[in-house]
Every structure is written in structure tokens, then in C-alpha cells.
Enzyme design. Structure first.
Site, PDB file in Angstrom:
ATOM      1  N   HIS A  67     127.167 138.681  64.748  1.00 15.45           N
ATOM      2  CA  HIS A  67     125.813 138.268  63.837  1.00 15.45           C
ATOM      3  C   HIS A  67     125.973 138.789  62.457  1.00 15.45           C
ATOM      4  O   HIS A  67     125.152 138.135  61.323  1.00 15.45           O
ATOM      5  CB  HIS A  67     124.276 139.448  64.198  1.00 15.45           C
ATOM      6  CG  HIS A  67     123.024 138.420  63.573  1.00 15.45           C
ATOM      7  ND1 HIS A  67     122.267 137.691  63.905  1.00 15.45           N
ATOM      8  CD2 HIS A  67     122.396 139.561  62.310  1.00 15.45           C
ATOM      9  CE1 HIS A  67     121.585 137.494  63.015  1.00 15.45           C
ATOM     10  NE2 HIS A  67     121.626 138.995  62.100  1.00 15.45           N
ATOM     11  N   ASP A 112     126.679 136.242  68.669  1.00 15.41           N
ATOM     12  CA  ASP A 112     125.789 137.360  68.025  1.00 15.41           C
ATOM     13  C   ASP A 112     124.888 137.451  69.855  1.00 15.41           C
ATOM     14  O   ASP A 112     124.608 136.351  70.514  1.00 15.41           O
ATOM     15  CB  ASP A 112     124.737 135.516  68.203  1.00 15.41           C
ATOM     16  CG  ASP A 112     123.786 136.667  66.701  1.00 15.41           C
ATOM     17  OD1 ASP A 112     123.423 137.987  67.291  1.00 15.41           O
ATOM     18  OD2 ASP A 112     123.170 136.038  65.452  1.00 15.41           O
ATOM     19  N   SER A 128     120.974 136.779  58.035  1.00 13.85           N
ATOM     20  CA  SER A 128     120.048 137.278  59.248  1.00 13.85           C
ATOM     21  C   SER A 128     118.873 137.213  58.179  1.00 13.85           C
ATOM     22  O   SER A 128     118.838 136.097  57.662  1.00 13.85           O
ATOM     23  CB  SER A 128     120.628 138.278  59.344  1.00 13.85           C
ATOM     24  OG  SER A 128     120.124 139.323  60.256  1.00 13.85           O
TER      25      SER A 128
END
Length: 218
Positions: free
Chosen positions: A185, A155, A27
Site C-alpha cells: 500500500h 496492497d 493513500s
């Protein structure tokens, strides 16, 4: 990325004596790792569902900004109320449901770590505004180290069709692309074995050489 996260990691590497490292980030961490690689600080790069999949302010970037902003009141409340809120499983499930595919696969200790990290992030709004103001990752084609782009099949926070495709198309030719099955995610929360195996296998194939300033896996 003219931001404090990248500068902070660079300073930490310098202080530890590492000129380069095997970089892995998920991320925001993936975004930071990509920027460090552009600066020549990587031996190899594994980006897990990286953020920053836009070039400038757009509908896509604003949508993510609003999503993070929606979490902010909770982060403030959790910081003020502490364990009375953070340890409540229904509240944890609400936070986790966009970050993982299988909430029940996240152990209590992992859920609590996530809650603490979210509610004690002093740079929460600053990083959010930075991403909107300066745009996403730039000049991907300039990265000259082995790269793996690992996207997460389930995700829903940064959907592949909207954000992952930016990297699928923009990273240099030869980038290895992998789909991590059945995870959301933040895959390390629900399937740490899958993430660890992916990292170990990739780094083993790209050990790289030493540099005068020292190297390490990171």
C-alpha cells in the site's frame, strides 16, 4: 471533502503563490489530491493507491475505519514511550506488514520515519471520523486534468478488488491506469525508485502551461 487536510494544503499553496501544481498523493494523500483536483488546483494528478474509495458510510468504509482504529493504541503508546518502542524491529515489522509487501526492503531510517509519523499525528482520530462521517471521494467525473491511477499489486491494506475498483470505474474516461508490481500500500517505503520513476515519467508527459498565480511540481 470538507476536511482540514484539503484546506490546509490549499492554504499552503496559496501562501507559496502556487495556483496549480502537479499533484501526487498516496493513500490519504491521494484522496486529498483528488479533492484538490476537483477544486481546480491541479495541473496533473497521480493518485497512488488512494483512500476514500466509497461514496457514503458502508461496510467497506467501516472496515477501513476499524483498521485505522486498531493502530491508535499503538500510536498513543509509541508517543508516550518514544524511541524505546519505535526503534524495536519486531514492533516495526508488525506495523509495516500491512503497508508493504516486503518488510525487509524497508530501510531502518524509512521504518523509523513511518513510526514517528504514526505516533505524532495529532489529527489521527479527527481525520478518521471525518472519512466515516462525510463519506469518500465525490464527483470524480468532474476532474479535468491528466490523471494516472497507480494501484499496488500487493496492497492488502486497501485491496484493489474492494477499494481500487471504485476508482477504476469512477474516474473520467482517458484516465491512465497502472499497476505497480510487487509492492504494498505504501510503495515508496519498499521501492522508492519505482515510485520516483513513475512520477517523473507521468509528469514529463504532462508538463502543462503556466498560470497567473504560478505553478510548481508538488
Amino acid at each position: 471533502m470538507p476536511s482540514s487536510p484539503v484546506h490546509a494544503v490549499e492554504r499552503a499553496m496559496d501562501e507559496a503563490g502556487f495556483a496549480t501544481a502537479h499533484l501526487v498523493g498516496n493513500s490519504l494523500g491521494g484522496w486529498v489530491a483528488l479533492e484538490l483536483a476537483r477544486r481546480g488546483r491541479a495541473r496533473s494528478l497521480l493518485a497512488l493507491a488512494p483512500a476514500g474509495g466509497w461514496r457514503h458510510i458502508s461496510v467497506a468504509s467501516i472496515a477501513i475505519g476499524l483498521r485505522f482504529l486498531a493502530y491508535f493504541p499503538f500510536a498513543v503508546a509509541g508517543n508516550l514511550l518514544g524511541e524505546r518502542v519505535l526503534g524495536v524491529r519486531p514492533i516495526q515489522r508488525q506495523v509495516l506488514r500491512r503497508l508493504v509487501h516486503d518488510v525487509d526492503a524497508v530501510p531502518p531510517a524509512g521504518a523509523m520515519d513511518l513510526m514517528h509519523a504514526t505516533t505524532h499525528c495529532a489529527a489521527y482520530l479527527r481525520v478518521l471520523l471525518m472519512g466515516l462521517r462525510y463519506g469518500g471521494v465525490k464527483n470524480l467525473a468532474g476532474i479535468r486534468v491528466p490523471i494516472m491511477l497507480a494501484l499496488c499489486e500487493r496492497d492488502v491494506f486497501l485491496p484493489i478488488a474492494r477499494y481500487g475498483v471504485f476508482y477504476q470505474r469512477g474516474l473520467p474516461a482517458g484516465t491512465e491506469q497502472r499497476m505497480l508490481p510487487g509492492v504494498g500500500h505504501v510503495p515508496a517505503l519498499e521501492n522508492p525508485e519505482l515510485v520516483a520513476a513513475t512520477i517523473a515519467e507521468f509528469v514529463a508527459r504532462h508538463p502543462g502551461g503556466s498560470s497567473p498565480g504560478g505553478d510548481c511540481p508538488a
